[in-house]
Design a protein around this motif. Structure first.
Motif, PDB file in Angstrom:
ATOM      1  N   ALA A  45      63.785  15.537  56.714  1.00 39.07           N
ATOM      2  CA  ALA A  45      63.837  16.990  56.532  1.00 39.07           C
ATOM      3  C   ALA A  45      63.449  17.413  55.119  1.00 39.07           C
ATOM      4  N   ASP A  46      62.918  16.501  54.328  1.00 38.70           N
ATOM      5  CA  ASP A  46      62.596  16.793  52.924  1.00 38.70           C
ATOM      6  C   ASP A  46      61.206  17.405  52.765  1.00 38.70           C
ATOM      7  N   TYR A  47      60.967  18.516  53.445  1.00 34.81           N
ATOM      8  CA  TYR A  47      59.706  19.231  53.284  1.00 34.81           C
ATOM      9  C   TYR A  47      59.940  20.714  53.555  1.00 34.81           C
ATOM     10  N   SER A  48      59.006  21.541  53.128  1.00 31.10           N
ATOM     11  CA  SER A  48      59.124  22.977  53.374  1.00 31.10           C
ATOM     12  C   SER A  48      57.873  23.469  54.080  1.00 31.10           C
ATOM     13  N   LEU A  49      58.029  24.599  54.758  1.00 32.56           N
ATOM     14  CA  LEU A  49      56.936  25.254  55.464  1.00 32.56           C
ATOM     15  C   LEU A  49      56.872  26.693  54.966  1.00 32.56           C
ATOM     16  N   LYS A  50      55.679  27.126  54.546  1.00 25.88           N
ATOM     17  CA  LYS A  50      55.518  28.499  54.070  1.00 25.88           C
ATOM     18  C   LYS A  50      54.291  29.095  54.735  1.00 25.88           C
ATOM     19  N   ILE A  51      54.473  30.300  55.306  1.00 26.05           N
ATOM     20  CA  ILE A  51      53.354  31.027  55.910  1.00 26.05           C
ATOM     21  C   ILE A  51      53.180  32.318  55.117  1.00 26.05           C
ATOM     22  N   THR A  52      51.956  32.551  54.647  1.00 25.13           N
ATOM     23  CA  THR A  52      51.667  33.711  53.803  1.00 25.13           C
ATOM     24  C   THR A  52      50.527  34.513  54.410  1.00 25.13           C
ATOM     25  N   ASP A  53      50.676  35.831  54.397  1.00 29.21           N
ATOM     26  CA  ASP A  53      49.586  36.737  54.763  1.00 29.21           C
ATOM     27  C   ASP A  53      48.781  36.951  53.490  1.00 29.21           C
ATOM     28  N   THR A  54      47.645  36.262  53.375  1.00 25.00           N
ATOM     29  CA  THR A  54      46.884  36.295  52.119  1.00 25.00           C
ATOM     30  C   THR A  54      46.150  37.607  51.905  1.00 25.00           C
ATOM     31  N   SER A  55      45.946  38.406  52.954  1.00 25.02           N
ATOM     32  CA  SER A  55      45.244  39.681  52.775  1.00 25.02           C
ATOM     33  C   SER A  55      46.103  40.689  52.019  1.00 25.02           C
ATOM     34  N   VAL A  56      47.453  40.566  52.111  1.00 21.07           N
ATOM     35  CA  VAL A  56      48.350  41.455  51.356  1.00 21.07           C
ATOM     36  C   VAL A  56      49.262  40.654  50.427  1.00 21.07           C
ATOM     37  N   ASN A  57      49.006  39.331  50.346  1.00 19.92           N
ATOM     38  CA  ASN A  57      49.787  38.430  49.492  1.00 19.92           C
ATOM     39  C   ASN A  57      51.293  38.564  49.765  1.00 19.92           C
ATOM     40  N   LYS A  58      51.661  38.459  51.045  1.00 20.62           N
ATOM     41  CA  LYS A  58      53.062  38.611  51.460  1.00 20.62           C
ATOM     42  C   LYS A  58      53.511  37.335  52.168  1.00 20.62           C
ATOM     43  N   GLN A  59      54.652  36.813  51.721  1.00 19.97           N
ATOM     44  CA  GLN A  59      55.230  35.625  52.348  1.00 19.97           C
ATOM     45  C   GLN A  59      55.901  36.048  53.651  1.00 19.97           C
ATOM     46  N   LEU A  60      55.489  35.459  54.768  1.00 20.66           N
ATOM     47  CA  LEU A  60      56.036  35.816  56.075  1.00 20.66           C
ATOM     48  C   LEU A  60      57.172  34.901  56.498  1.00 20.66           C
ATOM     49  N   LEU A  61      57.109  33.642  56.073  1.00 24.16           N
ATOM     50  CA  LEU A  61      58.113  32.666  56.498  1.00 24.16           C
ATOM     51  C   LEU A  61      58.235  31.586  55.442  1.00 24.16           C
ATOM     52  N   TYR A  62      59.460  31.191  55.178  1.00 16.89           N
ATOM     53  CA  TYR A  62      59.695  30.039  54.309  1.00 16.89           C
ATOM     54  C   TYR A  62      60.928  29.318  54.840  1.00 16.89           C
ATOM     55  N   THR A  63      60.756  28.095  55.274  1.00 16.22           N
ATOM     56  CA  THR A  63      61.882  27.280  55.738  1.00 16.22           C
ATOM     57  C   THR A  63      61.787  25.915  55.080  1.00 16.22           C
ATOM     58  N   TYR A  64      62.941  25.266  54.972  1.00 13.49           N
ATOM     59  CA  TYR A  64      62.963  23.936  54.373  1.00 13.49           C
ATOM     60  C   TYR A  64      64.190  23.176  54.856  1.00 13.49           C
ATOM     61  N   HIS A  65      64.147  21.874  54.656  1.00 13.59           N
ATOM     62  CA  HIS A  65      65.231  20.944  54.995  1.00 13.59           C
ATOM     63  C   HIS A  65      65.657  21.037  56.457  1.00 13.59           C
ATOM     64  N   GLU A  66      64.669  21.122  57.354  1.00 17.09           N
ATOM     65  CA  GLU A  66      64.906  21.010  58.790  1.00 17.09           C
ATOM     66  C   GLU A  66      63.910  19.981  59.306  1.00 17.09           C
ATOM     67  N   LEU A  67      64.357  19.119  60.188  1.00 21.23           N
ATOM     68  CA  LEU A  67      63.487  18.069  60.702  1.00 21.23           C
ATOM     69  C   LEU A  67      62.289  18.663  61.451  1.00 21.23           C
ATOM     70  N   THR A  68      62.555  19.650  62.310  1.00 20.91           N
ATOM     71  CA  THR A  68      61.490  20.356  63.025  1.00 20.91           C
ATOM     72  C   THR A  68      61.571  21.825  62.654  1.00 20.91           C
ATOM     73  N   GLN A  69      60.465  22.372  62.200  1.00 17.28           N
ATOM     74  CA  GLN A  69      60.434  23.779  61.787  1.00 17.28           C
ATOM     75  C   GLN A  69      59.436  24.517  62.677  1.00 17.28           C
ATOM     76  N   LYS A  70      59.968  25.436  63.494  1.00 17.73           N
ATOM     77  CA  LYS A  70      59.129  26.182  64.436  1.00 17.73           C
ATOM     78  C   LYS A  70      58.807  27.552  63.856  1.00 17.73           C
ATOM     79  N   PHE A  71      57.681  28.092  64.297  1.00 16.22           N
ATOM     80  CA  PHE A  71      57.300  29.431  63.840  1.00 16.22           C
ATOM     81  C   PHE A  71      56.551  30.167  64.942  1.00 16.22           C
TER      82      PHE A  71
END
Length: 187
Positions: A45-71
Motif C-alpha cells: 500500500a506504499d503508493y499514491s494515486l493522483k488524478i488532475t484536470d490539467t485544463s484547469v489545474n485542479k486536483q480531482l482525486l488523491y488517495t494513498y496507502h491503500e492496496l487497491t485504489q479505485k476511481f
C-alpha cells in the motif's frame, strides 16, 4: 430511477515495475459527458494515486496507502486529465493499472429525476417521523426515570422511618422489660 446509458470505447490494462520513490503519469483527453473509471493495485500500500484536470489545474482525486485504489469520474466538459502513480516505498514495486476511458454517459430524463426526487422527499418525511418518534421515546424514558427516582426516594424514606420506629419500639420494650424484671426480682 436514475439511469446511465454506457458505451465503452477504450480500456488499458498495464502491469509495470515502478522504481523506488518514482512517479509515472498518464494523460488523456476527454470529451463532454465522458466518464473514466479504473483502479491501481500495488504489491503493497506504499503508493499514491493522483488524478488532475490539467485544463484547469485542479486536483480531482488523491488517495494513498491503500492496496487497491479505485476511481470513477464523470466530466461535463471537454478536458485533459493526468493520472499519476507515485511509489512512496524505498523499493521497486510491481503495479497494475487498469483504466477505461470513453464511457459515454447520458443522464436520465427529467421525469425520472422527478420520480427520484419524489422518493427522496418520501424518505426524508419518513426519516423526520422516525426522528420525532425517537425524541418522543427519549422523553417518555426521561419521564419514566424521573418517576422511578421519586418512587425510589419514597421507598427509601419510608424504609428509614420504619427502621427508626422499630428501633424506638425495641428500645421502649427493652426498657419496660428491664423494669418488669427488676420488679420481679424485688418480690
Amino acid at each position: 430511477m436514475l439511469f446511465f446509458l454506457i458505451c465503452l470505447a477504450n480500456a488499458v490494462d498495464l502491469r509495470f515495475k515502478l522504481p523506488a520513490r518514482q512517479i509515472r503519469c498518464f494523460g488523456d483527453r476527454l470529451q463532454e459527458k465522458e466518464m473514466i473509471q479504473g483502479f491501481v493495485e500495488g504489491e503493497s500500500a506504499d503508493y499514491s494515486l493522483k488524478i488532475t484536470d490539467t485544463s484547469v489545474n485542479k486536483q480531482l482525486l488523491y488517495t494513498y496507502h491503500e492496496l487497491t485504489q479505485k476511481f470513477t469520474q464523470l466530466f461535463n466538459e471537454t478536458t485533459q486529465i493526468q493520472i499519476c502513480i507515485h511509489n512512496l516505498a524505498h523499493y521497486q514495486m510491481n503495479i497494475q493499472f487498469f483504466y477505461e476511458q470513453g464511457i459515454q454517459a447520458e443522464l436520465a430524463s427529467m421525469e425520472d429525476l422527478k420520480e427520484v426526487e419524489k422518493q427522496v422527499k418520501q424518505y426524508n418525511n419518513t426519516l423526520q417521523h422516525l426522528k420525532s418518534a425517537q425524541l418522543d421515546l427519549v422523553q417518555l424514558q426521561t419521564n419514566r426515570n424521573e418517576k422511578m427516582n421519586v418512587i425510589s426516594s419514597k421507598i427509601i424514606f419510608f424504609s428509614i422511618i420504619t427502621i427508626l420506629l422499630m428501633i424506638i419500639v425495641t428500645v421502649i420494650f427493652t426498657i419496660k422489660a428491664a423494669k418488669v424484671m427488676k420488679l420481679k426480682k424485688s418480690y
